[in-house]
Every structure is written in structure tokens, then in C-alpha cells.
Design a protein around this motif. Structure first.
Motif, short mmCIF file in Angstrom:
data_model
loop_
_atom_site.label_atom_id
_atom_site.label_comp_id
_atom_site.label_asym_id
_atom_site.label_seq_id
_atom_site.Cartn_x
_atom_site.Cartn_y
_atom_site.Cartn_z
N PHE A 111 12.96 -8.90 -33.08
CA PHE A 111 12.45 -7.63 -33.11
C PHE A 111 12.79 -6.96 -31.84
O PHE A 111 12.88 -5.42 -31.82
CB PHE A 111 10.91 -7.77 -33.06
N HIS A 112 13.12 -7.38 -30.95
CA HIS A 112 13.39 -6.77 -29.62
C HIS A 112 15.06 -6.29 -29.83
O HIS A 112 15.53 -5.65 -28.96
CB HIS A 112 13.47 -7.84 -28.23
N MET A 113 15.73 -6.78 -30.76
CA MET A 113 16.98 -6.04 -31.16
C MET A 113 16.80 -5.00 -32.01
O MET A 113 17.43 -3.91 -32.12
CB MET A 113 17.87 -7.18 -31.59
N VAL A 114 16.02 -5.11 -33.18
CA VAL A 114 15.83 -4.09 -34.31
C VAL A 114 15.19 -3.03 -33.76
O VAL A 114 15.49 -1.77 -34.06
CB VAL A 114 14.89 -4.82 -35.39
N MET A 115 14.11 -3.13 -33.06
CA MET A 115 13.14 -1.96 -32.46
C MET A 115 13.94 -1.02 -31.41
O MET A 115 13.87 -0.06 -31.73
CB MET A 115 11.86 -2.49 -31.62
N PRO A 116 14.76 -1.52 -30.44
CA PRO A 116 15.56 -0.69 -30.00
C PRO A 116 16.81 -0.01 -30.70
O PRO A 116 16.83 1.25 -30.39
CB PRO A 116 16.08 -1.25 -28.60
N LEU A 117 17.39 -0.82 -31.46
CA LEU A 117 18.32 0.14 -32.50
C LEU A 117 17.53 1.17 -33.60
O LEU A 117 18.18 2.15 -33.46
CB LEU A 117 18.73 -1.33 -33.31
N LEU A 118 16.38 0.83 -33.90
CA LEU A 118 15.70 2.03 -34.51
C LEU A 118 15.26 3.16 -33.79
O LEU A 118 15.61 4.22 -33.89
CB LEU A 118 14.56 1.34 -35.40
N GLY A 119 15.04 2.75 -32.45
CA GLY A 119 14.63 3.93 -31.45
C GLY A 119 15.90 4.74 -31.19
O GLY A 119 15.90 5.82 -31.02
N MET A 120 16.94 4.17 -30.82
CA MET A 120 18.16 4.72 -30.51
C MET A 120 18.86 5.58 -31.62
O MET A 120 19.44 6.39 -31.39
CB MET A 120 19.40 3.47 -30.27
#
Length: 183
Positions: A50-59
């Protein structure tokens, strides 16, 4: 090596550690529930993902929605942590030995999402500044996974010291982090 690359890598590492500290602290609280080593590993990996997916979505959506969505993500994360904290406190006063927040299924997903929502907000900001996506998500994921694992392991050890009040203490920790996010 170019100094700007070193500076960006150092900045991203510091940000990853800061986000991982949240995961570590919340892992201390969740670790107060009796967990098996296998569950600790699954929770740590899920939070790392989730700490990889969430910033990717945010970016990905960072340029359009930074201010609006950043506040919403913080609000949702705070509310989820408060709910999880109250559930853990309530569970500690029940006569059943089984915790109210199950360390599997929905409980783990809610916990993982709430811990990772702040990385979504950070990703929104990083999307504007054009941070290197692969390095960012790998650092965020690996560091948060390791720090969550340490938090859960320490929580697991201290749970034995606190006995039946350990889950209430863990709930108070999660509740306080939820309130901190809201204010």
C-alpha cells in the motif's frame, strides 16, 4: 554521481522514513493484539504494498488534485484510525479472548489502508515536482514494510507485559494517531 540525484535520493529516503515511522508507531499499537509471525509478515507486506500503490496513485493525479485530495486523504485516514482504536479498546473490555479487529481479512485491509493514506498525500505533492516514480515507490514500500514489521514485533513482545490491557493500550495508540491526523 550527480549531486542533484544524490539530493533527491536523500530527500526521498527521509520522506520514506518519516512515512515508515507512522507505520512503525501504528504497528506498535496493532502488535498489542496477539499475532502470529505469519500474520506479522502478511501485515508488513500488505502495508509495504500500500505504501507503494498509494504514492503511485497520488503521483498520477498529483497535478490536478493536490490541495483538495490531500486534505480528504488525511481526514479519511484519521477517521479510520479512530474507528480502529475504538474497536480495539472496546474489544479489550469484552469477555471474549478473540480481538474485535481481526488480524486477517477486513481488519488488516482497513489498518493497512489507514496507515498508507498519508503516503497518498505525499505522492500528490511529489507528482507536481516530478519525482522519480520507481525509486520513490520502492523506497516508500520497502522502508515502510521493514518499519511496520519492527513495530509489530515490538508490540507483540510488549503485549505479553501488559496482558489483557495490551489491546486497550494498542487501541489508545491508534486512536491518538487518528486524532493527530485530524488536528
Amino acid at each position: 554521481m550527480d549531486l542533484s540525484i544524490v539530493g533527491e535520493l536523500l530527500t526521498l529516503t527521509i520522506m520514506a522514513i518519516a512515512l515508515g515511522m507512522d507505520a512503525f508507531s501504528m504497528g506498535l499499537g496493532m502488535g498489542m493484539i496477539t499475532l502470529r509471525l505469519r500474520q506479522i509478515m502478511k501485515i508488513s507486506i500488505l502495508i509495504g504494498v500500500f505504501h507503494m500503490v498509494m504514492p503511485l496513485l497520488g503521483m498520477t493525479v498529483g497535478k490536478q488534485l493536490t490541495l483538495h485530495f490531500g486534505n480528504v486523504a488525511t481526514l479519511v485516514g484519521g477517521i479510520l484510525l479512530i474507528l480502529l482504536g475504538f474497536q480495539m479498546i472496546y474489544s479489550s473490555f469484552r469477555s471474549s479472548d478473540e480481538p474485535f479487529i481481526s488480524p486477517k481479512g477486513t481488519g488488516v485491509w482497513l489498518f493497512s489502508i489507514s496507515v498508507s493514506l498519508d503516503s497518498f498525500s505525499v505522492g500528490l505533492s511529489l507528482g507536481i515536482f516530478g519525482a522519480k516514480i520507481i525509486i520513490t515507490i520502492l523506497l516508500f514500500g520497502i522502508i515502510s514494510m521493514i518499519m511496520t514489521w519492527f513495530g509489530l514485533m515490538i508490540g507483540r513482545k510488549t503485549q505479553k507485559w501488559f496482558g489483557s490491557y495490551g489491546e486497550a493500550l494498542g487501541g489508545c495508540i491508534l486512536l491518538s494517531f487518528g486524532l493527530k491526523l485530524l488536528w
